[in-house]
Scaffold this motif. Structure first.
Motif, PDB file in Angstrom:
ATOM      1  N   TYR A 183      -2.004  11.235  36.947  1.00 58.92           N
ATOM      2  CA  TYR A 183      -0.822  10.310  37.229  1.00 58.92           C
ATOM      3  C   TYR A 183      -0.098  10.003  35.943  1.00 58.92           C
ATOM      4  CZ  TYR A 183       2.941   7.288  38.786  1.00 58.92           C
ATOM      5  OH  TYR A 183       3.922   6.575  38.963  1.00 58.92           O
ATOM      6  N   ARG A 195       3.431   7.968  34.088  1.00 57.48           N
ATOM      7  CA  ARG A 195       4.966   7.460  34.585  1.00 57.48           C
ATOM      8  C   ARG A 195       5.451   6.957  33.095  1.00 57.48           C
ATOM      9  NH1 ARG A 195       6.403   2.296  34.386  1.00 57.48           N
ATOM     10  NH2 ARG A 195       4.309   1.448  34.113  1.00 57.48           N
ATOM     11  N   HIS A 251       0.865  14.056  39.212  1.00 59.62           N
ATOM     12  CA  HIS A 251       1.880  13.466  39.775  1.00 59.62           C
ATOM     13  C   HIS A 251       2.615  12.762  38.874  1.00 59.62           C
ATOM     14  CE1 HIS A 251       0.395  14.488  43.809  1.00 59.62           C
ATOM     15  NE2 HIS A 251      -0.704  14.132  43.105  1.00 59.62           N
ATOM     16  N   ASP A 296       6.261   9.951  37.656  1.00 58.87           N
ATOM     17  CA  ASP A 296       7.517   9.115  38.033  1.00 58.87           C
ATOM     18  C   ASP A 296       8.280   9.133  36.822  1.00 58.87           C
ATOM     19  OD1 ASP A 296       7.671   8.586  41.133  1.00 58.87           O
ATOM     20  OD2 ASP A 296       5.471   7.823  40.546  1.00 58.87           O
ATOM     21  N   ARG A 308      10.805   5.098  36.004  1.00 61.68           N
ATOM     22  CA  ARG A 308      10.352   4.294  37.166  1.00 61.68           C
ATOM     23  C   ARG A 308       9.561   3.029  36.547  1.00 61.68           C
ATOM     24  NH1 ARG A 308      14.162   5.239  40.702  1.00 61.68           N
ATOM     25  NH2 ARG A 308      14.055   7.374  41.318  1.00 61.68           N
ATOM     26  N   GLY A 326       9.883   3.184  45.602  1.00 61.61           N
ATOM     27  CA  GLY A 326      10.954   4.388  44.981  1.00 61.61           C
ATOM     28  C   GLY A 326       9.957   5.391  43.991  1.00 61.61           C
ATOM     29  N   ARG A 327       8.624   5.201  43.974  1.00 68.52           N
ATOM     30  CA  ARG A 327       7.887   6.003  43.048  1.00 68.52           C
ATOM     31  C   ARG A 327       7.431   6.982  43.841  1.00 68.52           C
ATOM     32  NH1 ARG A 327       4.145   1.801  40.173  1.00 68.52           N
ATOM     33  NH2 ARG A 327       3.409   3.531  39.384  1.00 68.52           N
ATOM     34  N   GLU A 328       8.056   8.104  43.947  1.00 69.40           N
ATOM     35  CA  GLU A 328       7.568   9.171  45.092  1.00 69.40           C
ATOM     36  C   GLU A 328       6.250   9.864  44.479  1.00 69.40           C
ATOM     37  OE1 GLU A 328       8.795   9.653  47.977  1.00 69.40           O
ATOM     38  OE2 GLU A 328       9.888   7.952  47.587  1.00 69.40           O
ATOM     39  N   GLY A 329       6.243  10.289  43.053  1.00 69.58           N
ATOM     40  CA  GLY A 329       4.980  10.634  42.448  1.00 69.58           C
ATOM     41  C   GLY A 329       3.872   9.835  43.130  1.00 69.58           C
ATOM     42  N   LEU A 382       3.330   7.645  45.555  1.00 66.94           N
ATOM     43  CA  LEU A 382       3.216   7.713  47.035  1.00 66.94           C
ATOM     44  C   LEU A 382       2.605   8.835  47.407  1.00 66.94           C
ATOM     45  CD1 LEU A 382       6.517   5.791  47.914  1.00 66.94           C
ATOM     46  CD2 LEU A 382       4.195   4.909  47.594  1.00 66.94           C
ATOM     47  N   GLN A 383       3.154  10.028  46.803  1.00 70.07           N
ATOM     48  CA  GLN A 383       2.351  11.450  47.147  1.00 70.07           C
ATOM     49  C   GLN A 383       1.031  11.608  46.682  1.00 70.07           C
ATOM     50  OE1 GLN A 383       4.946  14.221  45.105  1.00 70.07           O
ATOM     51  NE2 GLN A 383       6.567  14.061  46.716  1.00 70.07           N
ATOM     52  N   ASP A 428      -0.914   9.716  49.419  1.00 73.68           N
ATOM     53  CA  ASP A 428      -1.042  10.399  50.540  1.00 73.68           C
ATOM     54  C   ASP A 428      -2.449  11.451  50.305  1.00 73.68           C
ATOM     55  OD1 ASP A 428       0.907   9.144  51.648  1.00 73.68           O
ATOM     56  OD2 ASP A 428       2.645  10.773  51.400  1.00 73.68           O
TER      57      ASP A 428
END
Length: 150
Positions: A16, A18, A51, A53, A56, A63-66, A68-69, A72
């Protein structure tokens, strides 16, 4: 160098990355991904996903789609380890960072920060506090700068 016969070999990892604002270098994501990829190779981890973002804030998970994915995929147990450059890439909010760590730990997923090592409760607490203080201090400085312009 890690022995490839260790229990680490073959663990699935996700990376991840960001960065916070449009003012930061777009290259920041690629640099983080490259650094984390090299770490995975040294540790014998198999990177199965990444992943990210871009632009952000770490102040909220909203609003942090990466991110949140990634969470998931964690629920689906798609990986065993999350690799980040530093814990503040996940969050600069104490509660959010602790919550992310708690959820991943519950699923048996380890967080590893290239510059900080394996994230345990103490490290998450300290880095969460430092990250939040840094974010709040920056907010005060920005407001002061804006007031000075007015």
């Amino acid at each position: 160098m890690k022995d490839s016969s260790s229990s680490e070999a073959g663990k699935r990892a996700t990376i991840y990355a960001r960065f916070s604002t449009d003012l930061q270098n777009e290259r920041s994501i690629e640099d983080q991904l490259s650094l984390c990829q090299r770490y995975a190779e040294r540790e014998g981890l198999i990177v199965v996903s990444t992943h990210e973002d871009r632009a952000r804030s770490g102040g909220s998970v909203m609003g942090r789609e990466g991110l949140l994915q990634m969470l998931d995929q964690a629920r689906e147990r798609s990986f065993d380890v999350v690799i980040v450059e530093a814990l503040d890439r996940l969050s600069r909010d104490m509660e959010d960072l602790a919550g992310i760590h708690k959820r991943l730990s519950f699923l048996g997923i380890e967080i590893r920060a290239v510059h900080e090592g394996v994230a345990n409760t103490v490290l998450v607490g300290l880095r969460g506090l430092v990250g939040q203080l840094y974010r709040e201090d920056n907010a005060h400085k920005v407001r002061r700068g804006q007031a000075g312009r007015v």
